[in-house]
Design an enzyme around this catalytic site. Structure first.
Site, PDB file in Angstrom:
ATOM      1  N   HIS A 135      -1.219   4.544  -9.153  1.00 53.99           N
ATOM      2  CA  HIS A 135      -1.980   5.226  -8.497  1.00 53.99           C
ATOM      3  C   HIS A 135      -2.003   6.512  -8.154  1.00 53.99           C
ATOM      4  O   HIS A 135      -0.729   7.092  -8.046  1.00 53.99           O
ATOM      5  CB  HIS A 135      -2.270   4.483  -7.231  1.00 53.99           C
ATOM      6  CG  HIS A 135      -2.641   5.143  -6.424  1.00 53.99           C
ATOM      7  ND1 HIS A 135      -3.850   5.291  -6.148  1.00 53.99           N
ATOM      8  CD2 HIS A 135      -2.481   5.401  -4.884  1.00 53.99           C
ATOM      9  CE1 HIS A 135      -4.498   5.591  -4.630  1.00 53.99           C
ATOM     10  NE2 HIS A 135      -3.553   5.848  -3.894  1.00 53.99           N
ATOM     11  N   ILE A 139       1.398  -0.853  -0.163  1.00 54.03           N
ATOM     12  CA  ILE A 139       0.057  -0.273   0.303  1.00 54.03           C
ATOM     13  C   ILE A 139       0.961   1.584   0.565  1.00 54.03           C
ATOM     14  O   ILE A 139       0.282   2.176  -0.220  1.00 54.03           O
ATOM     15  CB  ILE A 139      -0.461   0.009   1.054  1.00 54.03           C
ATOM     16  CG1 ILE A 139      -1.797  -1.271   1.364  1.00 54.03           C
ATOM     17  CG2 ILE A 139      -1.898   1.380   1.382  1.00 54.03           C
ATOM     18  CD1 ILE A 139      -2.702  -1.113   2.207  1.00 54.03           C
ATOM     19  N   ASN A 158       3.345   4.439  -0.383  1.00 52.26           N
ATOM     20  CA  ASN A 158       2.665   5.111  -1.994  1.00 52.26           C
ATOM     21  C   ASN A 158       4.819   5.341  -1.967  1.00 52.26           C
ATOM     22  O   ASN A 158       5.678   5.771  -1.769  1.00 52.26           O
ATOM     23  CB  ASN A 158       2.598   6.168  -1.659  1.00 52.26           C
ATOM     24  CG  ASN A 158       1.025   6.363  -2.077  1.00 52.26           C
ATOM     25  OD1 ASN A 158       0.687   5.582  -3.233  1.00 52.26           O
ATOM     26  ND2 ASN A 158       0.217   6.607  -1.582  1.00 52.26           N
ATOM     27  N   ARG A 185     -13.940   4.370  -4.602  1.00 58.99           N
ATOM     28  CA  ARG A 185     -14.243   6.651  -4.164  1.00 58.99           C
ATOM     29  C   ARG A 185     -15.262   7.392  -5.954  1.00 58.99           C
ATOM     30  O   ARG A 185     -16.224   7.763  -5.324  1.00 58.99           O
ATOM     31  CB  ARG A 185     -12.345   7.323  -4.750  1.00 58.99           C
ATOM     32  CG  ARG A 185     -11.640   7.167  -3.603  1.00 58.99           C
ATOM     33  CD  ARG A 185     -10.632   7.762  -3.503  1.00 58.99           C
ATOM     34  NE  ARG A 185     -10.109   7.765  -1.922  1.00 58.99           N
ATOM     35  CZ  ARG A 185      -8.576   8.051  -1.209  1.00 58.99           C
ATOM     36  NH1 ARG A 185      -8.544   7.929  -3.006  1.00 58.99           N
ATOM     37  NH2 ARG A 185      -8.332   8.041  -0.372  1.00 58.99           N
TER      38      ARG A 185
HETATM   39  N1  APR Z   1       9.382  -0.917   8.401  1.00 61.56           N
HETATM   40  C1  APR Z   1       8.270  -1.409   9.379  1.00 61.56           C
HETATM   41  N2  APR Z   1       7.874   0.312   9.407  1.00 61.56           N
HETATM   42  C2  APR Z   1       8.022   1.151   9.274  1.00 61.56           C
HETATM   43  C3  APR Z   1       9.347   1.564   8.358  1.00 61.56           C
HETATM   44  C4  APR Z   1      10.207   0.196   8.646  1.00 61.56           C
HETATM   45  N3  APR Z   1      11.186   0.568   8.033  1.00 61.56           N
HETATM   46  N4  APR Z   1       9.565   2.923   8.064  1.00 61.56           N
HETATM   47  C5  APR Z   1       8.719   3.236   8.329  1.00 61.56           C
HETATM   48  N5  APR Z   1       7.644   2.521   9.312  1.00 61.56           N
HETATM   49  C6  APR Z   1       6.294   2.689   9.419  1.00 61.56           C
HETATM   50  C7  APR Z   1       6.154   3.530  11.215  1.00 61.56           C
HETATM   51  O1  APR Z   1       6.463   3.735  12.011  1.00 61.56           O
HETATM   52  C8  APR Z   1       4.943   4.020  10.584  1.00 61.56           C
HETATM   53  O2  APR Z   1       3.971   3.056  11.769  1.00 61.56           O
HETATM   54  O3  APR Z   1       5.669   2.542   9.429  1.00 61.56           O
HETATM   55  C9  APR Z   1       3.683   3.198   9.308  1.00 61.56           C
HETATM   56  C10 APR Z   1       2.951   4.507   8.196  1.00 61.56           C
HETATM   57  O4  APR Z   1       2.567   4.692   9.094  1.00 61.56           O
HETATM   58  P1  APR Z   1       1.659   6.052   9.491  1.00 61.56           P
HETATM   59  O5  APR Z   1       2.437   7.121   8.752  1.00 61.56           O
HETATM   60  O6  APR Z   1       0.015   6.385  10.172  1.00 61.56           O
HETATM   61  O7  APR Z   1       1.038   6.109   7.405  1.00 61.56           O
HETATM   62  P2  APR Z   1       0.211   5.508   7.173  1.00 61.56           P
HETATM   63  O8  APR Z   1      -1.342   6.368   6.761  1.00 61.56           O
HETATM   64  O9  APR Z   1      -0.830   4.227   7.808  1.00 61.56           O
HETATM   65  O10 APR Z   1      -0.157   4.730   5.208  1.00 61.56           O
HETATM   66  C11 APR Z   1       1.231   4.253   5.193  1.00 61.56           C
HETATM   67  O11 APR Z   1       0.455   3.711   2.834  1.00 61.56           O
HETATM   68  O12 APR Z   1      -1.385   5.470   1.300  1.00 61.56           O
HETATM   69  C12 APR Z   1       0.156   4.542   1.924  1.00 61.56           C
HETATM   70  O13 APR Z   1       1.231   6.645   2.185  1.00 61.56           O
HETATM   71  C13 APR Z   1       0.804   6.285   1.893  1.00 61.56           C
HETATM   72  O14 APR Z   1       2.968   5.070   2.168  1.00 61.56           O
HETATM   73  C14 APR Z   1       1.878   5.893   3.258  1.00 61.56           C
HETATM   74  C15 APR Z   1       1.571   4.303   3.668  1.00 61.56           C
END
Ligand code: APR
EC number: 1.1.1.37
Length: 320
Positions: free
Chosen positions: A176, A119, A121, A152
């Site tokens: 996307h 998922i 981006n 959507r």
């Molecule tokens: N390994 C594991 N987890 C990681 C890593 C990594 N190397 N780097 C970052 N994370 C975790 C972060 O700690 C965070 O908890 O990924 C999580 C991302 O969560 P959010 O910032 O809340 O993002 P979210 O809204 O869940 O979206 C995730 O999906 O739609 C896409 O653009 C969006 O790329 C983004 C992703």
């Protein structure tokens, strides 16, 4: 028979919602993985504590160790960072590409038989990189975007027509991003194609054009409203729909970022296309025929994805 195991790589907004939905639907036992200490453990415990009221049987756990995803049947990847003000698209690409490398290696080592749904981006480039880094078969690695973009589109159409969204089918092709192609000709209300509905006077071309544009801007609209963060309920629901199709061998026809090898004129890359998802993963890419105009829009979208893939190759030589 043991319950299926679902590993969620990334326990942020989407990851937490995925875990909750997987539990509510009793899809299997859930392991939340994140580099942030306490976050996956906290979310797992919170969701587990909703179990007695909700009545689901599923175990929830949180971890910082890839060993705990061992033998997962499904991995859904949301690890990474979202674009922040001042960050260029290339900055984001570079950061999330590194994340895909560590995630790909972790999955390859501990859950090589999983069906992987990405998922993170920019989606089409990240799923391409994840497949390369993990070395898993291309039919077992896909990206979630089309189900969300189509949902959507369906939502906006059902509001416009004043009918149940159950009776609105629609799908969105291509990358996307801004260049995605909501397919008007193949979208219907109870089987009646949208162009026929214009002829019947149920809507107008102008209204439909506005809905198509709103669909393309769907992610940005939510970001604009939330101000901090991006959409997570609908993205998580969309990925769960795909995971369920795999786990229950439903043979659902769902648009997703899938590896194309000649279908719809796309070679050796990932882009949003209609697929059949069942126990074999991406069992088929539906090779639909596009009109000249649709093909022009689709090709433009494919070019945009190609640009991102080239940028990935320039950042990480091992991908070239
Ligand atoms: N390994 C594991 N987890 C990681 C890593 C990594 N190397 N780097 C970052 N994370 C975790 C972060 O700690 C965070 O908890 O990924 C999580 C991302 O969560 P959010 O910032 O809340 O993002 P979210 O809204 O869940 O979206 C995730 O999906 O739609 C896409 O653009 C969006 O790329 C983004 C992703």
């Amino acid at each position: 028979m043991a319950r299926p195991k679902i590993a969620l790589i990334g326990a942020g907004n989407i990851g937490g919602t995925l875990a909750h939905l997987a539990a509510l639907k009793e899809l299997g036992d859930v392991v939340l993985f994140d580099i942030a200490e306490g976050l996956p453990e906290g979310k797992a415990l919170d969701i587990a504590e909703s179990g007695p009221s909700e009545g689901f049987d599923a175990t929830m756990s949180g971890t910082q160790s890839y060993e705990d995803i061992a033998g997962a049947d499904v991995c859904i990847v949301t690890a990474g960072v979202a674009r922040k003000p001042g960050m260029s698209r290339d900055d984001l690409l570079g950061i999330n590409l590194k994340v895909m490398k560590s995630v790909g290696e972790g999955i390859a080592k501990h859950a090589p038989d999983a069906f992987v749904i990405c998922i993170t981006n920019p989606l089409d480039a990240m799923v391409w990189a994840l497949q390369k880094f993990s070395g898993l078969p291309a039919n077992k690695v896909c990206g979630m975007a089309g189900v969300l973009d189509s949902a959507r589109f369906r939502h906006f159409l059902s509001v416009e027509f004043g009918v149940s969204m159950k009776d609105v089918t629609a799908f969105v092709l291509g990358g996307h991003g801004d260049t995605m192609v909501p397919s008007v000709r193949y979208s219907t209300v109870a089987g009646i194609p949208l162009p026929d509905l214009i002829e019947m006077g149920w809507t107008t071309q102008e209204k439909l054009d506005a809905i198509v544009q709103r669909t393309r801007d769907g992610g940005a609209e939510i970001v604009g409203l939330l101000k901090t963060g991006s959409a997570f309920y609908a993205p998580a629901t969309s990925a769960i729909e795909m995971a369920e199709a795999y786990l229950k061998d439903q043979k659902r026809v769902l648009p997703c970022a899938a590896y194309c090898n000649g279908e719809i004129g796309v070679n050796d890359m990932y882009v949003g296309v209609p697929t059949v998802i069942g126990a074999g993963g991406i069992e088929k890419v539906v090779d639909i025929k596009l009109t000249k105009d649709e093909q022009v829009m689709f090709d433009k979208s494919v070019e945009a994805v190609k640009g991102l893939v080239e940028a990935c190759k320039a950042i990480d030589g091992s991908l070239a």
